[in-house]
Design a protein around this motif. Structure first.
Motif, PDB file in Angstrom:
ATOM      1  N   ARG A 237     -58.953   8.890   7.762  1.00  0.00           N
ATOM      2  CA  ARG A 237     -59.192   7.776   6.839  1.00  0.00           C
ATOM      3  C   ARG A 237     -59.758   8.217   5.497  1.00  0.00           C
ATOM      4  NH1 ARG A 237     -62.048   3.038  10.551  1.00  0.00           N
ATOM      5  NH2 ARG A 237     -60.355   2.818  12.091  1.00  0.00           N
ATOM      6  N   HIS A 238     -60.525   9.293   5.495  1.00  0.00           N
ATOM      7  CA  HIS A 238     -61.256   9.669   4.287  1.00  0.00           C
ATOM      8  C   HIS A 238     -61.041  11.131   3.917  1.00  0.00           C
ATOM      9  CE1 HIS A 238     -63.268   5.870   5.169  1.00  0.00           C
ATOM     10  NE2 HIS A 238     -63.616   6.341   6.347  1.00  0.00           N
ATOM     11  N   GLY A 239     -59.929  11.706   4.363  1.00  0.00           N
ATOM     12  CA  GLY A 239     -59.714  13.135   4.165  1.00  0.00           C
ATOM     13  C   GLY A 239     -59.726  13.564   2.709  1.00  0.00           C
ATOM     14  N   ALA A 240     -59.062  12.803   1.847  1.00  0.00           N
ATOM     15  CA  ALA A 240     -59.005  13.187   0.435  1.00  0.00           C
ATOM     16  C   ALA A 240     -60.397  13.154  -0.196  1.00  0.00           C
ATOM     17  CB  ALA A 240     -58.056  12.257  -0.324  1.00  0.00           C
ATOM     18  N   ASP A 241     -61.171  12.143   0.139  1.00  0.00           N
ATOM     19  CA  ASP A 241     -62.528  12.051  -0.407  1.00  0.00           C
ATOM     20  C   ASP A 241     -63.395  13.201   0.104  1.00  0.00           C
ATOM     21  OD1 ASP A 241     -64.608  10.831  -1.911  1.00  0.00           O
ATOM     22  OD2 ASP A 241     -65.399   9.924  -0.082  1.00  0.00           O
ATOM     23  N   PHE A 269     -73.052  18.062   7.132  1.00  0.00           N
ATOM     24  CA  PHE A 269     -72.490  17.003   7.970  1.00  0.00           C
ATOM     25  C   PHE A 269     -71.511  17.569   8.989  1.00  0.00           C
ATOM     26  CE2 PHE A 269     -68.867  14.150   8.692  1.00  0.00           C
ATOM     27  CZ  PHE A 269     -69.498  13.023   9.221  1.00  0.00           C
ATOM     28  N   TRP A 270     -70.846  18.666   8.663  1.00  0.00           N
ATOM     29  CA  TRP A 270     -69.826  19.236   9.527  1.00  0.00           C
ATOM     30  C   TRP A 270     -70.379  20.268  10.514  1.00  0.00           C
ATOM     31  CZ3 TRP A 270     -64.894  17.293   9.342  1.00  0.00           C
ATOM     32  CH2 TRP A 270     -64.646  16.394   8.296  1.00  0.00           C
ATOM     33  N   VAL A 271     -71.688  20.510  10.481  1.00  0.00           N
ATOM     34  CA  VAL A 271     -72.278  21.490  11.393  1.00  0.00           C
ATOM     35  C   VAL A 271     -72.078  21.115  12.865  1.00  0.00           C
ATOM     36  CG1 VAL A 271     -74.482  22.471  12.176  1.00  0.00           C
ATOM     37  CG2 VAL A 271     -73.913  22.448   9.732  1.00  0.00           C
ATOM     38  N   PRO A 272     -72.261  19.852  13.289  1.00  0.00           N
ATOM     39  CA  PRO A 272     -72.027  19.530  14.703  1.00  0.00           C
ATOM     40  C   PRO A 272     -70.612  19.839  15.170  1.00  0.00           C
ATOM     41  CG  PRO A 272     -73.321  17.802  13.676  1.00  0.00           C
ATOM     42  CD  PRO A 272     -72.852  18.703  12.560  1.00  0.00           C
ATOM     43  N   GLY A 292     -56.951  19.586   8.990  1.00  0.00           N
ATOM     44  CA  GLY A 292     -57.583  19.668   7.686  1.00  0.00           C
ATOM     45  C   GLY A 292     -59.070  19.916   7.728  1.00  0.00           C
ATOM     46  N   HIS A 293     -59.610  20.199   8.921  1.00  0.00           N
ATOM     47  CA  HIS A 293     -61.047  20.403   9.063  1.00  0.00           C
ATOM     48  C   HIS A 293     -61.453  21.862   8.947  1.00  0.00           C
ATOM     49  CE1 HIS A 293     -59.255  21.117  12.981  1.00  0.00           C
ATOM     50  NE2 HIS A 293     -60.317  21.827  13.298  1.00  0.00           N
ATOM     51  N   ARG A 294     -60.494  22.754   8.906  1.00  0.00           N
ATOM     52  CA  ARG A 294     -60.824  24.188   8.932  1.00  0.00           C
ATOM     53  C   ARG A 294     -61.595  24.618   7.689  1.00  0.00           C
ATOM     54  NH1 ARG A 294     -61.093  25.839  13.943  1.00  0.00           N
ATOM     55  NH2 ARG A 294     -59.377  24.946  15.166  1.00  0.00           N
ATOM     56  N   VAL A 300     -69.101  25.934   6.538  1.00  0.00           N
ATOM     57  CA  VAL A 300     -70.288  26.001   7.389  1.00  0.00           C
ATOM     58  C   VAL A 300     -70.545  27.431   7.830  1.00  0.00           C
ATOM     59  CG1 VAL A 300     -71.243  25.331   9.629  1.00  0.00           C
ATOM     60  CG2 VAL A 300     -70.120  23.619   8.184  1.00  0.00           C
ATOM     61  N   ARG A 301     -69.493  28.150   8.208  1.00  0.00           N
ATOM     62  CA  ARG A 301     -69.662  29.527   8.673  1.00  0.00           C
ATOM     63  C   ARG A 301     -70.243  30.410   7.578  1.00  0.00           C
ATOM     64  NH1 ARG A 301     -67.785  34.338   8.324  1.00  0.00           N
ATOM     65  NH2 ARG A 301     -66.252  33.749   6.734  1.00  0.00           N
TER      66      ARG A 301
END
Length: 311
Positions: A237-241, A269-272, A292-294, A300-301
């Motif tokens: 829903r919010h990938g571009a943002d 926010f993406w740490v979990p 698209g989360h990589r 984070v890494r």
């Protein structure tokens, strides 16, 4: 005018300004601050007029629909109490900080277990638009002060879950009440969909993003599927943002000196999700649409130590 008139004007403002939203994506939906009015005859709030009760019922119904909480809200057929009306009066009477806080504190949060969810939606309908940062920039002399904001959040548990808990609880890491309410929400009709949709949205407030990271980390042990669904919605829903925000966070984290709180909170926010991926990569692979989360996980890494320190 009296306290009831002030409260009714705030109810009308919240209903008229409210766009379709499930979190902070609606910040721009409230360009004007809530009305300001007197708090005379506050005792009359215990016996509101029929028009005031009708406005409260309409706002509650519309908010439940926009949240996707269903009818009755989250399956709760119990009547809505007068707590939301006290909170509306407190918001409208913010020019009198002491009496306004007293009104907010006179509406303790309902117990959210078998019942109280319809009342929680009514309170959220009043408090959430009030705490939007959109109108505060151009109306600094009419904003909600920190003490009143925390009083409102203590009285509106649903807002404390979907937005953030009171500042003192966040600072003291004393958010067990909000975590428990989030778990209770998962068990309510449509509760899971409302929670994941709200948590998936980027927020311009680092405290809100920090709370969402904390809540997702807490849920990842017993409810990893809920955490994955949240990140799936963030991408779908919010990938571009999120991509735009993460690019800005990457630039800030790669620069010289300590970055501001917002880019740190945006990446953190993406740490979990990164922790889940490290613990059990098959969990993420089970969500075929989570793409698209990589880039977020790589960010984070590369900056894990900085994000841990900032969080």
């Amino acid at each position: 005018m009296n306290a009831e008139t002030t409260a009714r004007r705030v109810l009308t403002w919240a209903g008229g300004r409210m766009p379709a939203w499930t979190g902070d994506s609606a910040v721009a939906g409230w360009p004007e601050p809530p009305p300001v009015g007197p708090l005379r005859e506050a005792n009359a709030l215990a016996r509101p007029a029929a028009a005031t009760l009708a406005a409260l019922r309409e706002l509650t119904r519309d908010t439940a629909a926009r949240l996707g909480a269903g009818s009755p809200p989250f399956g709760d057929r119990a009547p809505v109490g007068l707590g939301a009306l006290l909170l509306a009066a407190a918001i409208g009477g913010r020019a009198q900080p002491g009496p306004a806080r007293a009104l907010a504190e006179a509406a303790p949060a309902p117990r959210l277990s078998a019942g109280g969810w319809a009342d929680a939606v009514a309170r959220h309908a009043v408090v959430m638009p009030t705490l939007s940062v959109g109108w505060a920039v151009s109306a600094a002399d009419r904003t909600i002060d920190a003490e009143l904001a925390d009083a409102l959040l203590r009285a509106s548990t649903l807002t404390a879950v979907l937005h953030r808990p009171p500042s003192d609880r966040l600072t003291a890491d004393a958010t067990a009440t909000e975590v428990a309410a989030a778990v209770e929400l998962l068990g309510r009709p449509r509760g899971r969909a409302v929670l994941t949709a709200a948590l998936a949205v980027w927020s311009p407030d680092p405290a809100v993003l920090g709370w969402r990271r904390e809540l997702l980390a807490r849920l990842s042990h017993d409810h990893p599927d809920v955490v994955l669904d949240t990140y799936l919605l963030a991408r779908l829903r919010h990938g571009a943002d999120w991509d735009r925000r993460l690019r800005g966070a990457a630039r800030a984290l790669s620069g010289v000196g300590r970055p501001d709180d917002l880019p740190v909170a945006t990446a953190a926010f993406w740490v979990p999700l990164a922790a889940l991926n490290q613990r059990d990569p098959e969990l993420i692979r089970s969500r075929a649409l989570l793409e698209g989360h990589r880039g977020a996980l790589e960010l984070v890494r590369r900056h894990r130590l900085a994000l841990s320190a900032g969080a």
